[in-house]
Motif scaffolding. Sequence first.
Motif, PDB file in Angstrom:
ATOM      1  N   ASP A 252      47.165  20.963  41.399  1.00 12.39           N
ATOM      2  CA  ASP A 252      47.927  20.167  42.362  1.00 12.39           C
ATOM      3  C   ASP A 252      49.144  19.578  41.654  1.00 12.39           C
ATOM      4  OD1 ASP A 252      48.649  18.952  44.702  1.00 12.39           O
ATOM      5  OD2 ASP A 252      46.967  17.544  44.781  1.00 12.39           O
ATOM      6  N   GLU A 253      50.303  20.116  41.990  1.00 16.59           N
ATOM      7  CA  GLU A 253      51.573  19.677  41.396  1.00 16.59           C
ATOM      8  C   GLU A 253      51.541  19.636  39.867  1.00 16.59           C
ATOM      9  OE1 GLU A 253      53.929  16.980  43.258  1.00 16.59           O
ATOM     10  OE2 GLU A 253      53.027  17.208  45.238  1.00 16.59           O
TER      11      GLU A 253
ATOM     12  N   THR B 162      47.473  18.153  49.410  1.00 18.47           N
ATOM     13  CA  THR B 162      46.385  17.602  48.588  1.00 18.47           C
ATOM     14  C   THR B 162      45.089  17.522  49.392  1.00 18.47           C
ATOM     15  OG1 THR B 162      47.911  16.396  47.152  1.00 18.47           O
ATOM     16  CG2 THR B 162      45.652  15.582  47.244  1.00 18.47           C
TER      17      THR B 162
ATOM     18  N   GLN C  48      46.676  15.669  41.170  1.00 18.20           N
ATOM     19  CA  GLN C  48      48.080  15.252  41.168  1.00 18.20           C
ATOM     20  C   GLN C  48      48.287  14.201  40.072  1.00 18.20           C
ATOM     21  OE1 GLN C  48      49.372  14.863  45.210  1.00 18.20           O
ATOM     22  NE2 GLN C  48      51.379  14.090  44.633  1.00 18.20           N
TER      23      GLN C  48
HETATM   24 MG   LIG Z   1      49.901  15.921  47.302  1.00 13.40          MG
END
Ligand SMILES: [Mg+2]
Length: 256
Positions: free
Chosen positions: A175-176, A44, A86
């Motif tokens: 992100d994810e 991240t 995220q």
């Molecule tokens: Mg992360």
Amino acid sequence: MTDLLEARDICFAYPSVRVLKDVSMTVRANECHVIIGPNGAGKTTLFKVLSGETLPQSGTVRYSGEDVTRLDAWKRVHRGIGRTFQVARLFSEQTVLNNVILALECRENIKGTSLGRWWRLNPARELVDEAMSRLAEYGLDRRAQDSAKNLSHGDKKRLELLLTLSLHPKLIMLDEPTAGMAPDDRRAVVAMVNRLREEEGLTLLLTEHDMEVVFGLATRLTVLSQGKVIASGEPEEVRRDPVVHEIYFGKGRHHA
Ligand SMILES: [Mg+2]
Ligand SMILES: Nc1ncnc2c1ncn2[C@@H]1O[C@H](COP(=O)(O)OP(=O)(O)O)[C@@H](O)[C@H]1O
């Protein structure tokens, strides 16, 4: 393939911890590049450096051949870098429809064809129609008048992606994207990412933990561990790498 994004020798530290240690990687045009690595590896943080949310202490970021290391995040968005987070970032007090209208208005501003400052009181009909049809594509039209904060986790992620795509990015950083999703929703994300790359020519940079997702969409992988790149290459090549195998795939460990 040409390099669209290049990170070179990136170092980043918080006062008490060195997070990124000489990280170098490239994202080629039209690839789906996935960054994997255990929790806390620095994925991240690397995204923040690449998108301009945070400045590295040293190293350079180049996008489309231009040094963007110190360029403001919003200017990178104008250049064509979109990202999701995220934890989804939405205008949570606004309706789902207003979220999309806001994103479309941003796009018009970026294109220099702003529809005027009173759009929110009275948004142009075309913008509302476009917003509704985008919502329908994502199965969110029935939620148009609900507050964004009341959406389910999966719908929030979908809406965030819709907002990011509304700005017509060339490169999209996720992100994810499947974190906390049920298997069916994960498969839908894989299908959508593959469609964006193959049919719309987008370039994607992701972080992801689920190996089924990773191997379902990655054209290249970079493995981060404790802030260092320990391997990079095509998925099968990386899977066979003995160091990666040991720290990441070995011993049936699961890094959630
Ligand atoms: Mg992360
Ligand atoms: N705001 C912060 N202040 C101090 N340390 C942080 C902060 N954010 C993240 N870290 C630390 O930086 C390291 C990398 O975090 P992160 O980039 O979120 O990793 P990942 O996304 O790979 O899980 C971790 O050790 C984390 O605790």
